[in-house]
Design a protein around this motif. Structure first.
Motif, mmCIF file in Angstrom:
data_model
loop_
_atom_site.group_PDB
_atom_site.id
_atom_site.type_symbol
_atom_site.label_atom_id
_atom_site.label_comp_id
_atom_site.label_asym_id
_atom_site.label_seq_id
_atom_site.Cartn_x
_atom_site.Cartn_y
_atom_site.Cartn_z
ATOM 1 N N ASP A 149 22.429 -29.656 -19.605
ATOM 2 C CA ASP A 149 21.418 -29.413 -18.577
ATOM 3 C C ASP A 149 20.242 -30.390 -18.644
ATOM 4 O O ASP A 149 19.264 -30.224 -17.904
ATOM 5 N N ARG A 151 18.041 -33.311 -17.734
ATOM 6 C CA ARG A 151 17.879 -34.016 -16.447
ATOM 7 C C ARG A 151 17.603 -35.486 -16.703
ATOM 8 O O ARG A 151 16.677 -35.846 -17.415
ATOM 9 N N MET A 153 17.139 -39.261 -14.659
ATOM 10 C CA MET A 153 16.727 -39.772 -13.357
ATOM 11 C C MET A 153 17.670 -40.895 -12.923
ATOM 12 O O MET A 153 17.637 -41.993 -13.484
ATOM 13 N N PRO A 159 16.876 -36.686 -9.736
ATOM 14 C CA PRO A 159 17.176 -35.978 -10.986
ATOM 15 C C PRO A 159 18.599 -35.408 -10.950
ATOM 16 O O PRO A 159 18.986 -34.732 -10.006
ATOM 17 N N VAL A 160 19.368 -35.730 -11.987
ATOM 18 C CA VAL A 160 20.753 -35.285 -12.079
ATOM 19 C C VAL A 160 20.973 -34.751 -13.485
ATOM 20 O O VAL A 160 20.528 -35.344 -14.465
ATOM 21 N N LYS A 161 21.682 -33.627 -13.578
ATOM 22 C CA LYS A 161 21.992 -33.072 -14.890
ATOM 23 C C LYS A 161 23.025 -33.947 -15.588
ATOM 24 O O LYS A 161 23.900 -34.536 -14.953
ATOM 25 N N TRP A 164 26.847 -33.542 -14.855
ATOM 26 C CA TRP A 164 27.401 -34.116 -13.630
ATOM 27 C C TRP A 164 27.614 -35.623 -13.791
ATOM 28 O O TRP A 164 28.612 -36.164 -13.296
#
Length: 193
Positions: A149, A151, A153, A159-161, A164
């Motif tokens: 989880d 984050r 950038m 912002p992407v976990k 992913w």
């Protein structure tokens, strides 16, 4: 896999002083030095750092280590971003696992890369490696497994976990493997594995 993990844990507990503390700092400094060597010599001197098993057999043993420091990019901005990201991830993993376990992880990735180069030299008569891109990518996968989880950038604005981005990384690995197999480039197909 559990047996391997418990063996690594036992080794790390029995040898708390094993490894190089803050290993990623040295890797980043080596990459920066190799980048400046690349820029100052128009790419000529950097060829002495690549891993080439045929040249190692002729006595150029430094190539077993120096290919680690070959930068993945020739653009200064990309290099700064990748080195910062590599240091960030590496130091987080070292903090989480401890120096012995992180060093084992990184060095085993390097050794497996060397083994891939040796196998491809004998099997496909081509085994020149110019960096440890996939070792860095595997560090990112380990980071994403520990901190799914977190984050990050993407492009400094989105912002992407981490989980992913890790899934995207795995998809890119699969695409790299398939593309290499279709082109008959077995070395490029083996490296992500």
């Amino acid at each position: 896999m559990r047996k391997l993990n418990s063996a690594v844990e036992r080794f790390a507990l029995r040898h708390p002083n094993f490894g190089i503390p803050n290993l990623m700092l040295y890797i980043v400094i080596g990459n920066a030095a190799a980048f400046f060597l690349l820029r100052m010599t128009s790419g000529q001197a950097i060829q002495f750092l690549y891993f080439d098993w045929a040249l190692v057999l002729h006595g150029q043993l430094w190539r077993l280590v120096t290919f680690i420091f070959v930068p993945e990019t020739t653009q200064i901005f990309s290099l700064l971003l990748s080195l910062y990201f590599m240091y960030f991830i590496g130091s987080m993993l070292e903090r989480e696992w401890g120096t012995p376990k992180f060093n084992l992880y990184y060095l085993s990735g390097v050794v497996l890369t060397i083994v891939t180069g040796i196998v491809s030299h004998y099997a496909f008569h081509y085994g020149i490696l110019t960096g440890t891109y996939y070792v860095g990518m595997s560090m990112f996968l380990a980071f994403a497994a520990l901190y799914p989880d977190a984050r990050l950038m993407l492009l400094y604005i989105i912002p992407v976990k981490a989980k992913w981005l890790a899934l995207a990384d795995v998809a890119l690995f699969a695409v790299d493997i398939i593309a290499a197999l279709l082109q008959g480039d077995w070395l490029r197909a083996l490296l992500p594995v």
